[in-house]
Scaffold this motif. Structure first.
Motif, PDB file in Angstrom:
ATOM      1  N   PRO A 257      26.127  24.698 -80.320  1.00 60.98           N
ATOM      2  CA  PRO A 257      24.890  24.211 -79.694  1.00 60.98           C
ATOM      3  C   PRO A 257      23.884  25.274 -79.293  1.00 60.98           C
ATOM      4  O   PRO A 257      22.851  24.950 -78.722  1.00 60.98           O
ATOM      5  CB  PRO A 257      25.429  23.510 -78.441  1.00 60.98           C
TER       6      PRO A 257
ATOM      7  N   SER B 127      20.614  19.441 -83.474  1.00 57.41           N
ATOM      8  CA  SER B 127      20.444  17.991 -83.435  1.00 57.41           C
ATOM      9  C   SER B 127      19.374  17.549 -82.445  1.00 57.41           C
ATOM     10  O   SER B 127      18.909  16.407 -82.508  1.00 57.41           O
ATOM     11  CB  SER B 127      21.765  17.308 -83.086  1.00 57.41           C
ATOM     12  N   CYS B 128      18.947  18.446 -81.558  1.00 57.54           N
ATOM     13  CA  CYS B 128      17.924  18.132 -80.560  1.00 57.54           C
ATOM     14  C   CYS B 128      16.565  18.728 -80.910  1.00 57.54           C
ATOM     15  O   CYS B 128      15.617  18.594 -80.129  1.00 57.54           O
ATOM     16  CB  CYS B 128      18.356  18.637 -79.185  1.00 57.54           C
TER      17      CYS B 128
ATOM     18  N   SER C  95      26.204  20.776 -85.299  1.00 59.95           N
ATOM     19  CA  SER C  95      25.677  21.522 -84.153  1.00 59.95           C
ATOM     20  C   SER C  95      26.247  21.076 -82.818  1.00 59.95           C
ATOM     21  O   SER C  95      26.087  21.779 -81.812  1.00 59.95           O
ATOM     22  CB  SER C  95      24.148  21.421 -84.105  1.00 59.95           C
ATOM     23  N   GLU C  96      26.915  19.939 -82.756  1.00 58.18           N
ATOM     24  CA  GLU C  96      27.539  19.542 -81.489  1.00 58.18           C
ATOM     25  C   GLU C  96      28.569  20.573 -81.054  1.00 58.18           C
ATOM     26  O   GLU C  96      28.754  20.811 -79.857  1.00 58.18           O
ATOM     27  CB  GLU C  96      28.192  18.156 -81.627  1.00 58.18           C
ATOM     28  N   GLU C  97      29.237  21.176 -82.017  1.00 52.11           N
ATOM     29  CA  GLU C  97      30.225  22.224 -81.707  1.00 52.11           C
ATOM     30  C   GLU C  97      29.598  23.617 -81.741  1.00 52.11           C
ATOM     31  O   GLU C  97      30.273  24.603 -81.434  1.00 52.11           O
ATOM     32  CB  GLU C  97      31.387  22.170 -82.704  1.00 52.11           C
TER      33      GLU C  97
ATOM     34  N   LYS D 244      20.032  23.296 -79.571  1.00 50.88           N
ATOM     35  CA  LYS D 244      20.956  22.602 -80.455  1.00 50.88           C
ATOM     36  C   LYS D 244      20.181  21.983 -81.612  1.00 50.88           C
ATOM     37  O   LYS D 244      19.161  21.324 -81.409  1.00 50.88           O
ATOM     38  CB  LYS D 244      21.705  21.533 -79.678  1.00 50.88           C
TER      39      LYS D 244
END
Length: 266
Positions: A30, A53-54, A26-28, A51
């Protein structure tokens, strides 16, 4: 663009490790995440415009076993539509014969005017949601003319022609579930991979396990999956998508505009 994932099997399995690997990308990607677990008696669909991951909600979900035999997951890199919950995948809608459909999409529709009439009908403002509304409309029309429900073979034949037409000059990596069977389509080289094993079939934009047997999904074909097996496979069409410099510039400009409006993504 986005990343997509599905699991199809003849019996429920736990897929947490695959999902954790998938959502780590998910960093890429978001702009939102989504998860659909389609059981025979009900669909569990969760999505957020943050995102992955958050997301505390996603962490809570993955802290417990995610078990199913028809599962979709999505992480979004927006190319059309704002960063809001209605624009997150999966999209779902019930057809006239009370089947619940679910769709996730990796790609962009650059040119298909027939979708424009659905802009006032969708809950968000994405091309992906319009694809689902369009396909269901065509299924409804077919079944109305037939005077009864269609079977999976008839729906496959109809979707095969519709998706081939949609794929011309457009990137169309699709995963669709119609309440009975699953449909898979890709028209870009090395943009979707599959793993077939004793648990069923895993398909993802990039492999989500260390198994060395992942293979590219054949492009320009529609596949129908049921109970962890390929039920139907279409002939190959000629609408391979190759991204142009103009299209890439359009996508990058849109992504930059989202950053200007929203600041740093969550």
């Amino acid at each position: 663009m986005c990343e997509i994932f599905c699991f199809n099997s003849n019996k429920p399995k736990e897929v947490n490790e695959c999902l954790k690997c998938f959502y780590n990308h998910s960093e890429e990607h978001p702009h939102g995440w989504g998860l659909a677990n389609m059981h025979d008696d009900n669909f569990e669909i969760t999505k957020e415009p943050v995102k992955a991951s958050c997301s505390e909600h996603l962490k809570d979900i993955l802290a417990n076993p995610v078990i199913g035999n028809n599962i979709f997951a999505h992480i979004r890199l927006a190319t059309i539509g704002e960063i809001i919950s209605p624009n997150c995948h999966p999209f779902t809608k019930v057809d006239d014969n009370n089947r619940s459909w679910v769709l996730i999409h990796n790609g962009t529709i650059f040119d298909y005017p027939q979708l424009d009439e659905y802009k006032d009908m969708e809950t968000g403002d994405t091309d992906s949601e319009r694809i689902l509304l369009y396909l269901i409309d065509k299924v409804n029309e077919f079944e109305s003319e037939k005077g009864c429900k269609s079977n999976p073979f008839e729906r496959f034949s109809l979707l095969k022609h519709l998706i081939e037409d949609l794929s011309f000059n457009n990137k169309l990596n699709l995963m669709i579930f119609d309440g009975e069977v699953m449909y898979i389509h890709s028209n870009m080289q090395n943009s979707l991979y599959y793993l077939k094993n004793e648990d069923g079939i895993l398909i993802a934009t990039t492999p989500v396990t260390d198994d060395e047997n992942w293979k590219p999904v054949e492009i320009n074909k529609l596949f129908c999956l049921h109970d962890g097996e390929i039920l139907l496979e279409s002939k190959e069409h000629s609408n391979e998508y190759v991204q142009t410099e103009e299209q890439l510039a359009y996508i990058n400009k849109f992504i930059e505009s989202l950053g200007e409006k929203n600041g740093e993504y969550n």
